[in-house]
Scaffold this motif. Structure first.
Motif, short mmCIF file in Angstrom:
data_model
loop_
_atom_site.label_atom_id
_atom_site.label_comp_id
_atom_site.label_asym_id
_atom_site.label_seq_id
_atom_site.Cartn_x
_atom_site.Cartn_y
_atom_site.Cartn_z
N ASP A 71 -6.63 1.88 -10.73
CA ASP A 71 -6.80 2.96 -9.76
C ASP A 71 -5.90 4.14 -10.11
O ASP A 71 -6.32 5.29 -10.07
CB ASP A 71 -6.48 2.44 -8.36
CG ASP A 71 -6.54 3.57 -7.34
OD1 ASP A 71 -7.64 4.16 -7.18
OD2 ASP A 71 -5.51 3.89 -6.73
N SER A 75 -1.62 2.90 6.61
CA SER A 75 -2.25 2.34 7.80
C SER A 75 -1.16 1.74 8.65
O SER A 75 -0.28 1.07 8.13
CB SER A 75 -3.24 1.24 7.42
OG SER A 75 -4.25 1.80 6.64
N THR A 110 -5.31 4.86 10.24
CA THR A 110 -4.91 5.29 8.90
C THR A 110 -4.65 6.79 8.91
O THR A 110 -5.46 7.56 9.42
CB THR A 110 -6.02 4.96 7.89
OG1 THR A 110 -6.19 3.55 7.87
CG2 THR A 110 -5.64 5.43 6.49
N ASP A 114 -4.35 -2.18 -9.33
CA ASP A 114 -3.59 -1.00 -8.90
C ASP A 114 -3.47 0.00 -10.06
O ASP A 114 -3.62 1.20 -9.88
CB ASP A 114 -2.16 -1.39 -8.49
CG ASP A 114 -2.09 -2.11 -7.15
OD1 ASP A 114 -3.09 -2.13 -6.42
OD2 ASP A 114 -1.01 -2.67 -6.85
N ALA A 130 0.84 -1.19 0.00
CA ALA A 130 0.00 0.00 0.00
C ALA A 130 0.87 1.24 0.00
O ALA A 130 0.60 2.23 -0.65
CB ALA A 130 -0.92 -0.01 1.21
N GLN A 177 -11.42 -9.51 -6.17
CA GLN A 177 -11.16 -9.39 -4.74
C GLN A 177 -10.34 -8.13 -4.44
O GLN A 177 -10.67 -7.32 -3.57
CB GLN A 177 -10.41 -10.65 -4.28
CG GLN A 177 -10.07 -10.70 -2.80
CD GLN A 177 -11.29 -10.65 -1.92
OE1 GLN A 177 -12.35 -11.13 -2.29
NE2 GLN A 177 -11.18 -10.01 -0.76
N LYS A 212 -12.02 -4.49 -4.61
CA LYS A 212 -13.02 -4.03 -3.65
C LYS A 212 -12.59 -2.77 -2.93
O LYS A 212 -13.37 -1.85 -2.74
CB LYS A 212 -13.32 -5.15 -2.65
CG LYS A 212 -14.24 -6.21 -3.21
CD LYS A 212 -14.50 -7.30 -2.19
CE LYS A 212 -15.27 -8.46 -2.86
NZ LYS A 212 -15.28 -9.64 -1.97
N LYS A 213 -11.34 -2.72 -2.51
CA LYS A 213 -10.91 -1.57 -1.71
C LYS A 213 -10.94 -0.27 -2.50
O LYS A 213 -11.01 0.81 -1.93
CB LYS A 213 -9.52 -1.79 -1.10
CG LYS A 213 -8.39 -1.74 -2.08
CD LYS A 213 -7.02 -1.71 -1.37
CE LYS A 213 -5.93 -2.02 -2.38
NZ LYS A 213 -4.59 -1.86 -1.82
N TYR A 214 -10.85 -0.35 -3.81
CA TYR A 214 -10.89 0.85 -4.64
C TYR A 214 -12.30 1.17 -5.15
O TYR A 214 -12.52 2.21 -5.76
CB TYR A 214 -10.00 0.69 -5.87
CG TYR A 214 -8.52 0.49 -5.61
CD1 TYR A 214 -7.78 1.45 -4.92
CD2 TYR A 214 -7.84 -0.62 -6.10
CE1 TYR A 214 -6.41 1.29 -4.71
CE2 TYR A 214 -6.48 -0.78 -5.90
CZ TYR A 214 -5.77 0.17 -5.20
OH TYR A 214 -4.42 0.02 -5.01
#
Lengths: 398, 398, 398, 398
Positions: free
Chosen positions: A61, C350, C315, A58, A14, A100, A103-105
């Motif tokens: 995004d 985070s 975060t 990635d 990240a 999977q 999802k976070k984006y």
């Protein structure tokens, strides 16, 4: 111990991701629709590309995309992964890993697959999107192998017809990819009888008019308009995206703009079925006038319109990432205005309209100012035409 | 048919690679040695990273490196590849793929592996380079697992000792990686008894003083100088390099400079054994004075030295990619010259030296001009010192 | 005819300006104040620089500044313009041209001037801001010339004292520029008796702690804190800004942040008189804790705080252009958390806090996590210290 | 004291200049000639632009130009400098300052001037190069003013004829600038009778086919080819070059390539008189086939030609900054090869030629492979055509 390692590494990823500043484009919605930006042609380690599906997400995004379709070759599982090392990897896996990770984006991932039978003979490559099982499509395509002897063409055509029939049974949206790819079309780009058959049988709904390997395909764009196929673009990325797109020069990745009623996979699907798609690639827009005209209206703002005894002034600003190049079109030789206007992202220009002799009062009161938008196309070699009507206010009329 | 596809795709890759302009650094040789640039810490799809070994080679070419060491984790074959899908992949495979791909560029690939037992307890991670069989090292490390009950520390220390013993039997050059990584050193960076044991047993020869995750490690650099360990740097790359290095801002990937007698794996090995290595990272140089002093001399050219009755002028140019920042050092208060000189790549500056009262003739004839090179270090917090002797020609002496 | 030409050229300039994409920084307001960004040191063609005042305004817009002060040298009207060609140009002209040009952008232009007597002897250079007549200041400074024979120091000190007295009569805000400029301070940076005299007489209110020629000045910053002088920065630009700031590398022009009660020249003046200024240069922040602490709070967002039986996660995101580099500070050795956090624009990270043995439940319930912000300074070599108190929720206490 | 200041500032400028990395292009010589790169249209503070002549020279060095022509408007001395402030500045001054400043870089400065009478009526703007006295040309142009009453056209035409006659008496090389500039050509680009008169009287020798305001001018290029006029390009820069050229995107300033027998003003002059000039702008080349064909040959290297039983392979590399885009041209339908080749700076591509059925041996032994170079033009809309003859070696013939 191993579980902890994974956690640690995800955290560090990240951080690493943020090392470079994203290149997100700014493209407006149009009346009635949300504009979704995406890529309909992407490969991963699971066929013959060099990156893991997570990297594709990635990258999406980084580029500010709303959706991607993971379209690994059905018939080239990673050469080594599948073949040399005997790994037992399902052909749906790359989609699953990407979905999977996305999802976070909040990025939408379409379950896709590329049917690439017959590389050097004509049926060509086809992307199937919104499928439910890539394995079944592969199996259907391979079912008749061995039945045609040395007739390679017959064999490959049958494989494509069977594979796409299975894909459609799953509800797929199918596109013909890069019709001008030199491997398949070494001397010219052709619409073969097999394509007519595919069209008649309802086995294709769209066509890739821009592919990063072969660039813009003028024939494909014309066929899309002529036969009402949905326009798509694809990077067809095999390497990391940074090796394909020269971000340092300010390039944007080619993208398909989809005008959807809602931001969801369902909305996306309804929109492509209704052919509400436009291509944005290499600084150009390709699409039907009914979509690109309102898109242009949303991209530019017109302000500061002022009249005087002898002239009118107006300011035009480009609010979007898409360049707008205007060139004066015939039809209003009795007035004088800017012959050439180029507006990149965020740029504005003020220009003046007056009569032929700028030192004299108006002698024409109602007229159009006409432009060609020389980098927005409604068909091959056919720029969008703009026409604004001007009516000189009564008080400046003699 | 499939063979043809491979050929086609390789060709296209070669084209795609050229889409972006390489960021090669310019770093000179020093007297007696060739300067080889490289990366001693790299991961691929074959452990837990996201790219295929071929991409690591493409990236090395992009960055103008002479060598890379492929150091996949021995104990994390790609989670899925090895575990979920039962692929039978030898731990030497990533090296083999990279070595094959590197031939066309003439890049040297070192056969390496990272022993990453004990992630959160102290022995730490170790890179083994110039090995012959990663499988044997892994097996040696795992041999005693299960014999220590709940004593995790004992278990991991034993694994490291056994693994490195096997590596050394293969002739490995071993480095302790990122001693300040917070996962292992959450509150401070420590040299534990186990490291003394490793050193005494001849199981480590080098230490990583810069790692892209954790940056420059001041303790590690000091230990390198104190205990005569070879300095190394590593990107420890897991993602595509473009997501780690901000090329748009002109950044360079951290690199180890190795001063070798010949450009070969053999030359490389002789040089690291002899501790002839220097780190270049974040615009700084770290190394022994005996190497960085001649490197600085090779990086800068001094020209245009002219004397007059009242002053001396001189031009300094930086011929290399490595920045040179000079700050006046004490010792010559009787003359006046530039307090601060910064030279980025290709820059030159002319400066003047004269007596305290610049309006009067020289009143001191022999003196040194002293500088600290504030971004070149011979030990932690110890900048390189430069001293140039100046002797005013007889005709300008009163 | 000539009038028309001017109109035409202005239009084209507006277009030309937009050829490059602006590099505007994102810096938040702080509670109670608006953050105004500006440059307190700028030259034009009207002294010894190479660009017309209009370009200085275009550049300020490109950089997203709220204000600039035009501070041409009083004693070097452009060499040729004034001297060789006998042009009769008033010393207030560059301000007037810039102020006129700035209207369209809404940029505030301060009427300033630089008193640069005594270049190579100690009084130094001084910027006068918010003046009403540069001619009168120049005349006052020159009034005693010729009265001191060969005593250059006395002559220049008198000129500075007289000039600044006149500036203050006009209500000026005065800053001492680049105290470490090597031309004036060839061997070390000193506070001379003359500066004490200027301070005691109320003739200086601020000090330039960053200047693009000489960089950050550690002594000046310390004096600002010690003597309560307003901090200022200046580019001291003589060439086009693009030749000074490497925009391609993502650099920002150094700027003074002024915390004002309103966005107006009046608000700006009240703020500098009250010493509410901070320097932002080379990715660092310099200022009093009472301003930079709330600025940091406004720059970062903290979210996702979650507790479990064994750890806390949080975060942190940097919402601003100003980098934030955190390094663990002593005081909480009984818990473990990130040793190093670096956040560039838009980045987030985070991280986890847990007890010394991460595999066991909390054994300390109330503690601080402490950081140094290693690129934000409250005095020379004194980083800002952050301390967050953590209280483990009752349900996770044994 | 003042003299010292000047020295100091010059030194600092030299340092400031190096803050940004030059964007020099790489363009090869052609057999028999040296390729000189330059700009034939530049303004400074001495007419209506915003920068001092010295900056124009710094910029030329930044761009790696061999020459520039300083072509300030004769009839707009800087509005204020000349008019409002009564400065007595000779019209040759900007050239003199630039020529002086250019010595340190070895850049050639042409003594030029732009005759810009009749801005909105047809004679247009004309650049005079290699003149000896701009004042005399201005005086000649103004001599008849007042004799033509309200006949503006007659007045301006006379002024142009007289001014150019004087310029030619001084030996000038004269170009017609931006024939498609909308101010003069609001609805279409026309060759008026006055231009025929100028041509017949020997008063023009060249024509500007690219100008940064109006871009490429297709009519002007066609006239250059039709009437054998020397092609020139000009930035027509009024602002700092960095505001005109987007260097961050990798753009190059438009330039005229002059094929000279020696690198001197004399060599330059001989070459333009002989019409040995080519335009390089926006990634395109415009010129006569006799020059651009050898230029292309010098830009690309062809290597690795290999034959086998079924195919030929070849590698093409672009050694220059000028992009090369190849598109298959008709004439060799019996063989198959790359339909599209794009080579940016430093890129190379390998491609294959084989018979129609790539799985069978050669069945044609002597053929041409034909390409259009789609961004290199020998006339408006006429791409350069390349034809390479291929003869299959005897041993691969059946």
């Amino acid at each position: 111990m191993k579980r902890l390692l994974v956690v640690v590494i995800l955290t560090l990823f990240a951080f690493g991701l943020n090392a470079t500043v994203p290149h997100r484009s700014s493209i407006p919605d149009i009346p009635g629709y949300i504009t979704l930006k995406g890529d309909f042609h992407i490969h991963t380690n699971f066929s013959d590309a060099q990156v893991w599906p997570v990297t594709r997400v990635d990258e999406a995004d980084f580029d500010g995309l709303d959706f991607i379709s993971i379209t690994d070759h059905l018939d080239t599982h990673h050469q080594h992964m599948a073949k040399d090392w005997g790994a037992n990897v399902n052909r749906n896996t790359s989609y699953e890993i990407a979905a999977q990770a996305a999802k976070k984006y909040g990025i939408m991932v379409i379950h896709g697959a590329e049917l690439t039978r017959g590389t050097r003979i004509f049926p060509g490559h086809f992307n199937t999107h919104f499928i439910s099982d890539a394995e079944a499509i592969c199996a259907a395509a391979e079912a008749s192998d061995g039945k045609f002897g040395s007739d390679e063409v017959k064999k490959e055509e049958t494989a494509i017809l069977s594979g796409l029939a299975e894909a459609r049974k799953q509800g797929a949206f199918v596109t013909w990819n890069h019709p001008d790819w030199e491997q398949q079309a070494p001397n010219e780009t052709k619409w073969w009888p097999i394509h007519t058959e595919l069209l008649n049988k309802g086995l294709i709904q769209g066509i890739e008019i821009y592919n990063s390997f072969s660039g813009f395909d003028p024939e494909a764009f014309h066929w899309a308009m002529e036969k009402d196929l949905a326009i798509t673009t694809g990077t067809d990325a095999h390497k990391p995206m940074f090796q394909w797109v020269d971000y340092e020069k300010g390039e944007y990745r080619p993208m398909t703009l989809v005008f959807a009623k809602e931001r969801s996979l369902k909305g996306l699907r309804e929109a492509v079925d209704a052919r509400r798609t436009v291509a944005f690639a290499d600084g150009c827009i390709y699409g039907k006038e009914e979509f690109i005209k309102p898109l242009l209206d949303a991209c530019i703002s017109i302000s500061g319109v002022k009249f005087s005894e002898k002239k009118m002034t107006v300011t035009v600003k480009n609010l979007s990432t898409i360049p707008v190049c205007l060139s004066k079109a015939p039809g209003s030789e009795m007035v004088v205005y800017s012959r050439l206007v180029r507006l990149n992202e965020g740029e504005e220009i003020s220009f003046t309209v007056n009569g032929i002799d700028s030192r004299k009062p108006w002698n024409v009161y109602d007229f159009d100012i006409n432009f060609y938008v020389t980098n927005w196309f409604t068909d091959t070699d056919t720029p969008l035409k703009l026409s604004y009507h001007v009516s000189v206010p009564a008080k400046y009329r003699k």
